[in-house]
Design an enzyme around this catalytic site. Structure first.
Site, short mmCIF file in Angstrom:
data_model
loop_
_atom_site.label_atom_id
_atom_site.label_comp_id
_atom_site.label_asym_id
_atom_site.label_seq_id
_atom_site.Cartn_x
_atom_site.Cartn_y
_atom_site.Cartn_z
N GLY A 17 0.93 -1.06 0.04
CA GLY A 17 -0.16 -0.04 0.03
C GLY A 17 0.96 1.23 -0.01
N LYS A 54 -10.25 -13.51 -14.79
CA LYS A 54 -10.45 -13.82 -16.21
C LYS A 54 -9.76 -14.93 -16.87
CE LYS A 54 -12.08 -11.57 -20.12
NZ LYS A 54 -13.26 -10.87 -20.30
N CYS A 81 5.43 -6.13 1.88
CA CYS A 81 5.67 -4.72 1.62
C CYS A 81 5.05 -3.81 2.87
CB CYS A 81 5.27 -4.08 0.24
SG CYS A 81 6.26 -2.62 -0.11
#
Ligand code: XMP
Length: 514
Positions: free
Chosen positions: A57, A370, A84
């Site tokens: 973030g 997808k 992170c």
């Protein structure tokens, strides 16, 4: 639809790789869900997640206003992996220390040295390349943690508390540049969370068909089929479950690519023997669009007319209890932070209002990305040309004809576009380039053909590479392919005397011209 046995929670703190993390987890055959960081420890317990991943973030973990997790989730006994910002948040919340880095910030490919006897780096190379992108770092690890990886400028590139099953990596295991990223993720998912890799597309297909059979019973289902991969796979799942109780309406607005309407009809009617009604509404749409040049107005007219045609047709069919839609996971993900600006109204033609009087909506692909939809499509026997079809906007060629739309312009564009697609396929570019098409620019220019002066149309070719369609780069198409396409368009398509190639990335341009 609860047909998953085990699930991982991906907690979104606004990082740019949130969906990528989720896809990587799914690639390990583990089902996962993305939820906002605001989810509470109670909700997490109720859902029975087998593990939690904190995403990256843009904030600093020591900033009081940054997004925080419910600290009680660390008491649930569920393994947690922080990535992170997620790593720093874990450190900060559990009593460690995070600081801003003034010098030697790490960005890009970085060598790390790992401890192969740790859980996270089990079977990993002792030294390897990973992808770093951070301006803060963990300075002190919390009580109970051991440092498990370091880099030149990052004394805590990874840490773990094996007793409590907490893991943190400063780098991004989900991006391709982290060479052994998939291994690190598998170690977390299989060895820490105990996931059994039961999320597979063949079982998704058979489980979903069984579920739909049960849910639909002897009721009737209506589906708006566009021929795109999502609505095709959704419809076929329902068809396999309840056969002729499903009726598909395919509104052909005449703005499809060359021969597309016929292809859709032949696949679903002949190959799959589905109840398919094709509505040839080209004249209706062209009449409504006559003289309209403004892109958003075109979109609005097409969207509204689509609904009207669909409603008229469905009324002829009598009562239908369910509506089937091809909604996929990225459409429903709750984002952690922020809202982005609307540049174009990407309303999908086929997006129907909710008040059309159905008892319920069936969305069999709500949980799939997808690439998973494509796998399910292949599993169901849908031909590859449909499964791997590039995205095609709902308003179709209307937003690829600048200015007003006429039958003549449509025909020119369809022919030029078909040549481009054929040459891309002949040269193996159709799978490499994510979206490519011809545009009727609305510009007329002077040319010379034979001995005569011409004053005719300009076709633009657009081809982009992208992973998410939010940003895109223009594709470096070999000159000889461009030359072939240009020659063929000039020779084979009437009223075109110039072909240009669009070399603009997104941003600043968009992929479509309108
Ligand atoms: P842009 O042009 O915004 O396009 O860079 C990004 C992706 O969205 C598609 N697109 C649309 N899809 N209705 C759709 O269903 C629309 O109105 C629409 N406009 C753009 C575009 O083809 C590309 O894949």
């Amino acid at each position: 639809m609860e047909i998953k046995n085990e699930a991982i929670l991906v907690m979104d703190f606004g990082g740019q790789y949130t969906q990528l993390i989720a896809r990587r987890v799914r690639e390990c055959n583990v089902y996962c869900e993305i939820k906002s960081y605001k989810i509470t420890a109670d909700e997490i317990r109720e859902k029975g997640y087998k593990g939690i991943i904190f995403t990256g973030g843009p904030n600093s973990a020591y900033d009081a206003n940054g997004p925080k997790c419910d600290p009680k989730l660390f008491e649930l006994g569920i393994p947690v992996l922080g990535i992170c910002y997620g790593a720093q948040l874990m450190a900060e919340t559990l009593g460690g220390k995070v600081i801003g880095i003034e010098e030697n910030r790490e960005y890009g490919k970085t060598e790390i040295e790992v401890n192969p006897s740790s859980l996270m780096f089990h079977n990993a190379q002792p030294k390897n390349i990973c992808w770093m992108s951070h301006t803060d770092r963990i300075e002190e690890v919390p009580h109970g943690f051991k440092i498990t990886a370091i880099s030149k400028d990052c004394p805590v590139a990874a840490m773990e508390d094996i007793q409590r099953n907490f893991f943190a990596v400063q780098f991004h295991p989900e991006v391709q540049h982290t060479v052994e990223g998939p291994l690190y993720l598998r170690n977390f998912l299989y060895n820490a969370c105990g996931c059994t890799a039961d999320w597979k597309m063949d079982s998704f297909v058979s489980d979903t068909i069984a579920y739909l059979k049960e849910k639909i019973g002897d009721k009737k289902v209506l589906c708006a089929l566009s021929g795109g991969v999502d609505s095709s796979v959704a419809a076929l799942l329902v068809h396999k479950a309840v056969g002729k109780q499903l009726t598909c309406i395919f509104v052909d607005h005449g703005l499809l690519r060359k021969d597309e309407g016929d292809q859709v009809e032949s696949v679903f009617k002949e190959q799959f023997d589905m109840n398919l009604i094709r509505v040839n509404a080209q004249d209706r749409f062209l009449t409504k669009l006559a003289g309209v040049s403004e892109p958003e107005r075109k979109r609005k007219i097409i969207g509204e007319e689509f609904i009207r045609v669909f409603e008229e047709e469905s009324q002829k069919l009598g009562k239908m209890e369910y509506l089937c839609q091809g909604t996929i996971y990225p459409d429903v993900v709750e984002s952690g932070v922020g809202e982005s600006a609307v540049i174009k109204s990407h309303h999908n033609v086929g997006g129907l209002p909710e008040d059309v009087g159905f008892e319920g909506i069936i969305e069999p692909l709500r949980d799939l990305f997808k690439d998973e939809v494509r796998k399910a499509g292949l599993e169901l026997g849908i031909p590859e040309f449909l499964v791997y079809r590039q995205p095609f906007p709902g308003p179709g060629l209307a937003i690829r004809i600048m200015g007003d739309i006429t039958q003549e312009k449509l025909e020119i564009l369809k022919d030029a576009d078909a040549i481009m697609r054929e040459e891309f396929a002949n040269n193996g570019l159709d799978r490499e380039v994510n979206q490519y098409f011809a545009v009727m620019t609305g510009i007329k220019s002077v040319g010379v053909m034979g001995d005569g002066r011409t004053y005719d149309n300009t076709i633009a070719l657009r081809a982009v590479t992208t992973s998410d369609f939010m940003t895109a780069d223009w594709a470096r198409i070999p000159y000889d392919v461009l030359e072939k396409i240009s020659n063929r368009i000039i020779n084979e398509v009437k009223n075109v005397n110039r072909v240009v190639y669009d070399i603009t990335s997104k941003p600043p341009a968009t992929i479509e011209w309108e």
